[in-house]
Design a protein around this motif. Structure first.
Motif, PDB file in Angstrom:
ATOM      1  N   UNK A 185       0.814  -1.220   0.000  1.00 44.63           N
ATOM      2  CA  UNK A 185       0.000   0.000   0.000  1.00 44.63           C
ATOM      3  C   UNK A 185       0.846   1.267   0.000  1.00 44.63           C
ATOM      4  N   UNK A 186       2.111   1.179   0.426  1.00 44.21           N
ATOM      5  CA  UNK A 186       2.928   2.388   0.508  1.00 44.21           C
ATOM      6  C   UNK A 186       4.182   2.340  -0.348  1.00 44.21           C
ATOM      7  N   UNK A 187       4.508   1.200  -0.941  1.00 41.54           N
ATOM      8  CA  UNK A 187       5.724   1.103  -1.748  1.00 41.54           C
ATOM      9  C   UNK A 187       5.518   1.798  -3.087  1.00 41.54           C
ATOM     10  N   UNK A 188       6.482   2.636  -3.531  1.00 41.31           N
ATOM     11  CA  UNK A 188       6.318   3.391  -4.774  1.00 41.31           C
ATOM     12  C   UNK A 188       6.071   2.526  -6.005  1.00 41.31           C
ATOM     13  N   UNK A 189       6.636   1.351  -6.057  1.00 36.26           N
ATOM     14  CA  UNK A 189       6.436   0.487  -7.228  1.00 36.26           C
ATOM     15  C   UNK A 189       4.976   0.071  -7.356  1.00 36.26           C
ATOM     16  N   UNK A 190       4.353  -0.269  -6.247  1.00 30.17           N
ATOM     17  CA  UNK A 190       2.968  -0.747  -6.273  1.00 30.17           C
ATOM     18  C   UNK A 190       1.954   0.396  -6.331  1.00 30.17           C
ATOM     19  N   UNK A 191       2.321   1.559  -5.820  1.00 30.89           N
ATOM     20  CA  UNK A 191       1.377   2.684  -5.820  1.00 30.89           C
ATOM     21  C   UNK A 191       1.424   3.487  -7.106  1.00 30.89           C
ATOM     22  N   UNK A 192       2.442   3.270  -7.932  1.00 24.98           N
ATOM     23  CA  UNK A 192       2.547   3.996  -9.187  1.00 24.98           C
ATOM     24  C   UNK A 192       3.221   5.337  -9.064  1.00 24.98           C
ATOM     25  N   UNK A 193       3.831   5.640  -7.934  1.00 26.09           N
ATOM     26  CA  UNK A 193       4.522   6.914  -7.748  1.00 26.09           C
ATOM     27  C   UNK A 193       6.018   6.762  -7.895  1.00 26.09           C
ATOM     28  N   UNK A 194       6.454   5.718  -8.584  1.00 26.18           N
ATOM     29  CA  UNK A 194       7.869   5.458  -8.770  1.00 26.18           C
ATOM     30  C   UNK A 194       8.470   6.538  -9.659  1.00 26.18           C
ATOM     31  N   UNK A 195       9.673   6.981  -9.319  1.00 26.85           N
ATOM     32  CA  UNK A 195      10.341   7.996 -10.115  1.00 26.85           C
ATOM     33  C   UNK A 195      10.897   7.365 -11.382  1.00 26.85           C
ATOM     34  N   UNK A 196      10.739   8.088 -12.499  1.00 28.08           N
ATOM     35  CA  UNK A 196      11.281   7.637 -13.774  1.00 28.08           C
ATOM     36  C   UNK A 196      12.449   8.560 -14.117  1.00 28.08           C
ATOM     37  N   UNK A 197      13.575   7.960 -14.471  1.00 33.27           N
ATOM     38  CA  UNK A 197      14.760   8.745 -14.797  1.00 33.27           C
ATOM     39  C   UNK A 197      14.531   9.554 -16.064  1.00 33.27           C
TER      40      UNK A 197
END
Length: 115
Positions: free
Chosen positions: A53-65
């Motif tokens: 529920x809070x990991x960026x990969x699963x929430x879609x808020x992962x930073x893209x280079x």
């Protein structure tokens, strides 16, 4: 199975402390705290920092280079040197500069001998 050597496999509640998300599963983890679950029973509690529920990969808020921005920054920093090397004519220019420097040294030596 050999008795007395395996850890106790039981139901346990994991609590994500970053957003108070909790889920019940089975684990051998040993805990000191307990929590009352939705079904009215009390289960061991394990507090965790990150869950699905809070990991960026699963929430879609992962930073893209931003690779395009990185290339532009590199070009601004190193300018025409990087472009010359990348295009392949940098080696030819370097050879020309070395030849010109060698000629200048030879001319300098010739003028020193005359003097």
């Amino acid at each position: 199975m050999k008795p007395g050597i395996h850890p106790e496999y039981r139901e346990i509640v994991f609590l994500d402390v970053s957003n108070n998300f909790s889920f019940k599963t089975r684990s051998t983890m040993a805990t000191k705290e307990t929590i009352k679950w939705e079904d009215g029973n009390e289960y061991p509690l394990a507090k965790i920092e990150t869950s699905s529920e809070s990991h960026p990969f699963y929430t879609g808020t992962q930073k893209i280079m931003d690779t395009a921005g990185r290339v532009e920054k590199f070009r601004q920093k190193f300018g025409s040197k990087a472009v010359a090397k990348a295009s392949g004519d940098g080696a030819a220019r370097t050879a020309e500069k070395k030849a010109a420097a060698a000629e200048a040294k030879a001319a300098e030596k010739a003028t020193k001998k005359k003097a």
